[in-house]
Design a protein around this motif. Structure first.
Motif, PDB file in Angstrom:
ATOM      1  N   LEU A  48     -36.444  -3.588 -33.332  1.00  0.00           N
ATOM      2  CA  LEU A  48     -35.939  -2.678 -34.359  1.00  0.00           C
ATOM      3  C   LEU A  48     -36.645  -1.324 -34.290  1.00  0.00           C
ATOM      4  CD1 LEU A  48     -35.759  -5.225 -37.315  1.00  0.00           C
ATOM      5  CD2 LEU A  48     -33.799  -4.108 -36.229  1.00  0.00           C
ATOM      6  N   GLN A  49     -37.944  -1.348 -34.098  1.00  0.00           N
ATOM      7  CA  GLN A  49     -38.695  -0.105 -33.993  1.00  0.00           C
ATOM      8  C   GLN A  49     -38.285   0.680 -32.744  1.00  0.00           C
ATOM      9  OE1 GLN A  49     -42.683  -1.745 -34.222  1.00  0.00           O
ATOM     10  NE2 GLN A  49     -42.918  -1.073 -36.342  1.00  0.00           N
ATOM     11  N   THR A  50     -37.992  -0.055 -31.662  1.00  0.00           N
ATOM     12  CA  THR A  50     -37.566   0.613 -30.436  1.00  0.00           C
ATOM     13  C   THR A  50     -36.183   1.236 -30.602  1.00  0.00           C
ATOM     14  OG1 THR A  50     -38.861  -0.935 -29.111  1.00  0.00           O
ATOM     15  CG2 THR A  50     -37.169   0.323 -27.957  1.00  0.00           C
ATOM     16  N   MET A  51     -35.279   0.549 -31.302  1.00  0.00           N
ATOM     17  CA  MET A  51     -33.961   1.134 -31.594  1.00  0.00           C
ATOM     18  C   MET A  51     -34.135   2.486 -32.285  1.00  0.00           C
ATOM     19  SD  MET A  51     -31.756  -1.938 -33.288  1.00  0.00           S
ATOM     20  CE  MET A  51     -31.903  -3.643 -32.730  1.00  0.00           C
ATOM     21  N   HIS A  52     -34.990   2.490 -33.298  1.00  0.00           N
ATOM     22  CA  HIS A  52     -35.201   3.722 -34.064  1.00  0.00           C
ATOM     23  C   HIS A  52     -35.838   4.805 -33.201  1.00  0.00           C
ATOM     24  CE1 HIS A  52     -35.727   6.250 -37.513  1.00  0.00           C
ATOM     25  NE2 HIS A  52     -37.051   6.217 -37.439  1.00  0.00           N
ATOM     26  N   ALA A  53     -36.813   4.416 -32.404  1.00  0.00           N
ATOM     27  CA  ALA A  53     -37.514   5.386 -31.558  1.00  0.00           C
ATOM     28  C   ALA A  53     -36.589   5.981 -30.506  1.00  0.00           C
ATOM     29  CB  ALA A  53     -38.709   4.717 -30.882  1.00  0.00           C
ATOM     30  N   ARG A  54     -35.586   5.232 -30.097  1.00  0.00           N
ATOM     31  CA  ARG A  54     -34.670   5.706 -29.051  1.00  0.00           C
ATOM     32  C   ARG A  54     -33.430   6.400 -29.604  1.00  0.00           C
ATOM     33  NH1 ARG A  54     -34.758   1.344 -24.053  1.00  0.00           N
ATOM     34  NH2 ARG A  54     -37.038   1.215 -23.846  1.00  0.00           N
ATOM     35  N   GLY A  55     -33.426   6.683 -30.889  1.00  0.00           N
ATOM     36  CA  GLY A  55     -32.374   7.554 -31.395  1.00  0.00           C
ATOM     37  C   GLY A  55     -31.451   7.003 -32.451  1.00  0.00           C
TER      38      GLY A  55
END
Length: 211
Positions: free
Chosen positions: A93-100
């Motif tokens: 989930l954090q990676t989704m947010h970090a990637r846009g």
């Protein structure tokens, strides 16, 4: 002027519900897609203000998950993205947010949240369902299978593997070597104390990583 939205999900019922929730709030849905290929085709031909897309949509040449998110962000760097997902792994989930993906909606939350997320995304603000916001705050510190134990890359390999793809297919889709993908799968299982693929599938289902 109505906000123009394209929605994507591989479950027709979710598409229907999402469309109804958005249109009830005067947000126009100008296209629907059932996989990543259809979504990218729509984006190429129908200008929109925001997209609402599922995270896990198996099939298609362009894949789904983080790979699809990266493709959309690369082609349309300013397009706001809202993700609908069953994933409850904090690292992913954090990676989704970090990637846009500025807004993340839990599929188990009321669908009316989607319209709120769309308006936040277009305004350049973030929005998280309560369950997701809680995970970001707590980071699952008390969970013996804490999400932070697996990297986003390892989780992506696990997700694709339990969806039915072989190690070779995953390597091709993610542009990694077979050796790297095999090691990431093995490392993930080792960290989780899992010694059989069936238990890996159980873990994926529990975490919302498997459809």
């Amino acid at each position: 002027m109505l906000l123009r939205t394209i929605i994507a999900d591989d479950h027709p019922v979710v598409l229907m519900g999402t469309r109804a929730a958005l249109e009830a709030c005067d947000i126009e849905v100008i296209g629907e897609a059932a996989n990543g290929d259809q979504l990218l085709d729509l984006l190429a031909t129908r200008p929109c203000d925001v997209i609402v897309t599922d995270f896990s949509m198996p099939g298609g040449r362009h894949g789904d998950g983080l790979l699809l998110l990266d493709t959309i962000r690369r082609r349309y760097p300013r397009l706001p993205i809202v993700i609908l997902t069953m994933v409850n792994n904090t690292a992913v989930l954090q990676t989704m947010h970090a990637r846009g993906a500025s807004c993340l909606c839990d599929k188990r939350a009321p669908l009316r949240e989607v319209a709120v997320a769309v308006r936040h995304a277009v305004a350049g603000r973030s929005f998280f369902s309560e369950t997701i916001r809680y995970q970001f705050q707590e980071k699952c510190a008390e969970d013996p299978l804490a999400d932070v134990r697996l990297s986003a890359r390892e989780i992506e390999v696990v997700r694709l593997y339990v969806s039915g793809m072989s190690i070779t297919q995953i390597a091709d889709r993610l542009s990694r070597s077979v050796k790297t993908v095999s090691r990431q799968k093995r490392d993930a299982m080792s960290k989780l104390g899992i010694d059989h693929d069936s238990r890996l599938s159980e873990y994926a289902r529990e975490r919302g990583l498997a459809s």
